[in-house]
Design an enzyme around this catalytic site. Structure first.
Site, mmCIF file in Angstrom:
data_model
loop_
_atom_site.group_PDB
_atom_site.id
_atom_site.type_symbol
_atom_site.label_atom_id
_atom_site.label_comp_id
_atom_site.label_asym_id
_atom_site.label_seq_id
_atom_site.Cartn_x
_atom_site.Cartn_y
_atom_site.Cartn_z
ATOM 1 N N TYR A 119 9.130 -9.838 -7.518
ATOM 2 C CA TYR A 119 8.776 -9.959 -8.928
ATOM 3 C C TYR A 119 9.609 -9.005 -9.779
ATOM 4 O O TYR A 119 9.169 -7.963 -10.220
ATOM 5 C CB TYR A 119 7.279 -9.670 -9.104
ATOM 6 C CG TYR A 119 6.847 -9.702 -10.558
ATOM 7 C CD1 TYR A 119 6.764 -10.907 -11.236
ATOM 8 C CD2 TYR A 119 6.564 -8.540 -11.234
ATOM 9 C CE1 TYR A 119 6.397 -10.944 -12.562
ATOM 10 C CE2 TYR A 119 6.185 -8.568 -12.560
ATOM 11 C CZ TYR A 119 6.108 -9.769 -13.225
ATOM 12 O OH TYR A 119 5.739 -9.806 -14.543
ATOM 13 N N TRP A 166 12.273 -6.624 -12.098
ATOM 14 C CA TRP A 166 12.227 -5.210 -12.477
ATOM 15 C C TRP A 166 12.895 -4.269 -11.482
ATOM 16 O O TRP A 166 12.686 -3.060 -11.554
ATOM 17 C CB TRP A 166 10.793 -4.731 -12.708
ATOM 18 C CG TRP A 166 10.183 -5.222 -13.979
ATOM 19 C CD1 TRP A 166 9.110 -6.056 -14.098
ATOM 20 C CD2 TRP A 166 10.585 -4.924 -15.310
ATOM 21 N NE1 TRP A 166 8.836 -6.299 -15.426
ATOM 22 C CE2 TRP A 166 9.718 -5.607 -16.199
ATOM 23 C CE3 TRP A 166 11.613 -4.142 -15.864
ATOM 24 C CZ2 TRP A 166 9.846 -5.542 -17.586
ATOM 25 C CZ3 TRP A 166 11.717 -4.078 -17.246
ATOM 26 C CH2 TRP A 166 10.848 -4.769 -18.093
#
Length: 782
Positions: free
Chosen positions: A120, A122
């Protein structure tokens, strides 16, 4: 580009992160200090975390395999995540051979649907070495994977708004809102639900060449834009903005928005001409707000009982909103709670009642104060991006439902009008990101990670996610490789030259996936015959080609760009008005909704039959609210917002992050009266507890939050305890939050609010162990 300067054996290297552009100072291969980019008007203090994080003891230095998996083979294992677990160091050839064989086994025996490609986002701000893109490209090439949809940040926005304003309208709201400069020029009153938090503006996916959001916000305020912050936290808006503070009880934003509409309807201030021409469902909405539908008028007095805000203050605010050019902003934090779709829908309904949607400086927005790129301009063409290819597997889950998926394979669930089933996941592959930061109810997530047969993680550091993995491969950091950086609407595309050599045996993820692809017979398909350095040039030149084709000024070739350290972003757009064309001629420029108009009542959503998301904005109560039945047992409402010391959980061991801790734990802010009622003072170590779990934290008292509310930011590294009455000794609030979705429509994250009690921790607190690496036995091969 090697460096900018060289003096006293210290070399300064420019770099970029999600929290901005800055320089690292390097001596003998070690990062010894940092300094802001001189062109950044408001640099983030998070850059101070970089030196300690780069060389910390928790860096993953070599490929390792969990001993129990290595000796027993793949299979479910409840011991994953045990702080005392043991790993065996292996060489790269062994690690890649083991992983390639396991990927091949799972594909043959269970199909590619049994592989969950987590990752996910980032991880790195770089455009090439972006973990999620690298992993998904690789998995697509080997036959696909089960994927997630939407984001923890704003899933409710992503799913709801295509139904209300169309897909393009939803995109514009998230990606191309009016700039702060446009607000300064046109807006009289900015009313923000969820505040305008400066520390959130430090961060943007891909980073910012310069942090302009806070300075431009303050320019707007000093130029006469009045601001109202509807938030339980006073400091959700900078002091220099002189914002009016309405200390709302958390989770009651929808009630307040409905009450504002009630005043507009009752006092004849609603723009009925706008409602008639540009919306559908206004009569249904009005009937609900005035109480004709259910016998309950959503009046300011009604909302005052729920929100704790005076009815007269709400009535006065509604009148002021109708008297000038008003922009209604509903921040992303507000929708990260049960029924999070409702304040968003009610916010756009309020803006429609004011009749200012499509006017410069007026209408509705979602995201000011939520991220640094929001309101910072837009980029007309896609940024340089590694192509991921197409996923041949049609298996998807909402991103925040990962525990449900792992714990309940085959179970049915509803999602945005579809009836789906959770796949039977045998292999979880995570590259970048840390679900043990983003996700809720970490005790439950830990149990869920025990269900797959194999968990694979690429990581720079020994995060809690890495400690739940069977195979851990060491990744380079962004300081250990060449890359390029930019975010949506950025001022410059920047070079990110390698500053230090890789830590230990760490490798670029591109090289890891290239090695795996070669073993699985798809090496040429993954690399296309290019090294990572050649990909960097290719992506840049491909981007130049797209700019040329669209008639935008073309930046210089890659070699010149790299030598200069960056180029101005060509063709930047300064949006001033959302839905301007629609307002000018709704027939010629209809929205992408079934009616072509703003849907204040959606027959589509109503047709789904979801009790937790009806067909119009609705007040739906939540148990995680002050005044609920649950609050009689857990009387304080915890706000688990974004931290000021780091981005999410990244670089928690850094100097800036450490400077905010209390007794080595995450700080919990309490109103002095709430602390005194429990015999607590500043510096005390406390146990924060509810029926889901508990954690230790250090008390800081403050009058910048309303009574009954405590604030414990997310991101402290999850440090589980063997004690049955202590889930985390370090202060991770997600041991307290509920793992349920906003509604069956979007299943967005609900980790913002949780009812708790706070009590003194007596005795000597257990030590924080998470910043020491796990037990690793010597390598089995050279």
């Amino acid at each position: 580009m090697a460096h900018r300067e060289d003096r006293s054996a210290v070399t300064a290297y420019p770099t970029s992160s999600h929290w901005g552009t800055y320089e690292v100072l390097v001596r003998d291969g070690t990062v010894v200090d940092v300094r802001p980019d001189p062109a950044d008007p408001a640099p983030s203090p998070m850059i101070r975390n970089a030196p300690a994080a780069q060389h910390h003891a928790t860096r993953v230095a070599q490929p390792v395999v969990r001993r129990r998996w290595l000796e027993n083979g793949p299979g479910p294992d409840d011991r994953r995540g045990d702080p005392d677990d043991e790993y065996v160091a292996v060489g790269w050839e062994t690690a890649l051979d083991l992983l390639a064989a396991e990927l091949d086994r799972v594909r043959r025996e269970h199909g590619n649907t049994a592989i969950y490609g987590g990752s996910y986002g980032w991880a790195s701000a770089g455009r090439l070495h972006h973990s999620q893109s690298q992993l998904h490209r690789f998995l697509n090439i080997i036959g696909g994977y089960t994927r997630s949809r939407n984001t923890y940040s704003h899933a409710a926005v992503e799913v709801l708004f295509p139904h209300v304003v169309g897909a393009r309208g939803g995109y514009e709201l998230l990606r191309r809102p009016p700039t702060w400069r446009a607000i300064a020029e046109h807006t009289d009153l900015l009313v923000s639900f969820g505040g305008l938090r400066v520390s959130n503006m430090w961060n943007a996916s891909g980073g910012r060449a310069a942090h302009t959001a806070e300075p431009e916000l303050l320019v707007a305020a000093r130029g006469g834009v009045r601001m109202v912050s509807v938030s339980p936290l006073r400091d959700d808006t900078p002091a220099g903005a002189a914002a009016e503070w309405l200390p709302i009880s958390p989770g009651t934003d929808t009630a307040v928005l409905l009450a504002l509409m009630h005043t507009l309807f009752e006092e004849g201030l609603a723009d009925t001409g706008f409602l008639d021409r540009y919306t559908v469902g206004a009569a249904e909405l009005r009937g609900y707000v005035t109480g004709d539908v259910d016998g309950i008028a959503k009046s300011p007095e009604w909302a005052a009982e729920l929100s704790g805000l005076p009815a007269d203050a709400l009535r006065d605010l509604a009148r002021r909103m109708a008297a000038g050019r008003t922009l209604v902003n509903v921040g992303w934090s507000v929708q990260r709670a049960r029924h999070g779709e409702q304040p968003l829908w009610a916010g756009i309904a309020l803006a429609a009642c004011l009749g200012q949607i499509g006017l410069p400086g007026g209408g509705f927005a979602t995201g000011y104060g939520s991220m640094g790129s929001y309101g910072g301009g837009a980029t007309p063409d896609a940024l340089p991006t590694l192509p991921q290819g197409a996923n041949p597997v049609d298996s998807v889950i909402p991103v925040a439902r990962v525990s449900d998926m792992l714990l309940h394979p085959g179970a049915p669930f509803d999602f945005d009008g579809r009836r789906l089933r959770y796949p039977d996941i045998r292999l979880v592959y995570w590259s970048g990101g840390n679900p043990f930061h983003h996700h809720q109810d970490l005790n439950r997530l830990s149990r869920a990670f025990g269900r797959p047969e194999t968990v694979v993680v690429h990581e720079t550091h020994w995060t809690a996610t890495a400690r739940h993995a069977d195979i851990v491969l060491p990744s380079t950091t962004s300081l250990e490789r060449d890359d390029i950086a930019a975010s949506q609407g950025d001022l410059r595309l920047r070079a990110m030259p390698r500053a230090v050599p890789p830590h230990g045996a760490a490798r670029d993820e591109y090289d890891m996936f290239a090695g795996l692809a070669e073993r699985l017979g798809v090496g040429k398909e993954f690399t296309e015959g290019r090294t990572s350095a050649e990909w960097l040039t290719h992506l840049y030149e491909e981007w130049r080609g797209r700019l040329r084709a669209s008639g935008v000024e073309v930046p210089p070739p890659f070699a010149e760009f790299w030598a200069a350290g960056g180029v101005p972003m060509p063709g930047r757009i300064e949006p001033t008005t959302l839905f301007g064309e629609f307002r000018a001629d709704p027939g010629a420029h209809p929205l992408g909704t079934p009616s072509g108009r703003i849907e204040l009542y959606s027959a589509t959503i109503a047709g789904f039959g979801y009790p937790d998301c009806p067909g119009r904005p609705t007040w739906l109560d939540s148990e995680e609210r002050l005044g609920s039945a649950r609050s009689r047992r857990w009387p304080l409402l915890l706000i688990a917002n974004q931290p000021t010391g780091r981005l999410h959980s990244q670089q928690d061991m850094g100097a800036h992050s450490r400077s905010e801790k209390v007794a080595g734990r995450a700080p919990i802010r309490m109103h002095p009266a709430d602390a005194a009622a429990r015999g607590l003072t500043d510096g005390d170590v406390v146990r924060v507890v509810n029926d889901r779990g508990s954690c230790l934290a250090g008390v800081r008292t403050s009058t910048d939050l309303r009574r009954g509310v405590v604030q414990l930011a997310t991101g402290a590294w999850f440090d589980p305890s063997a004690a049955p009455d202590l889930s985390c000794v370090h202060g991770n609030p997600n041991v307290l939050t509920s793992d349920v979705g906003t509604s069956a429509l979007s299943h967005g994250c609900t980790g913002q609010l949780a009812l708790v009690e706070v009590e003194r921790f007596d005795g000597t607190p257990p030590p924080v162990r998470v910043f020491a690496p796990p037990r690793i036995t010597p390598a089995r091969e050279a």
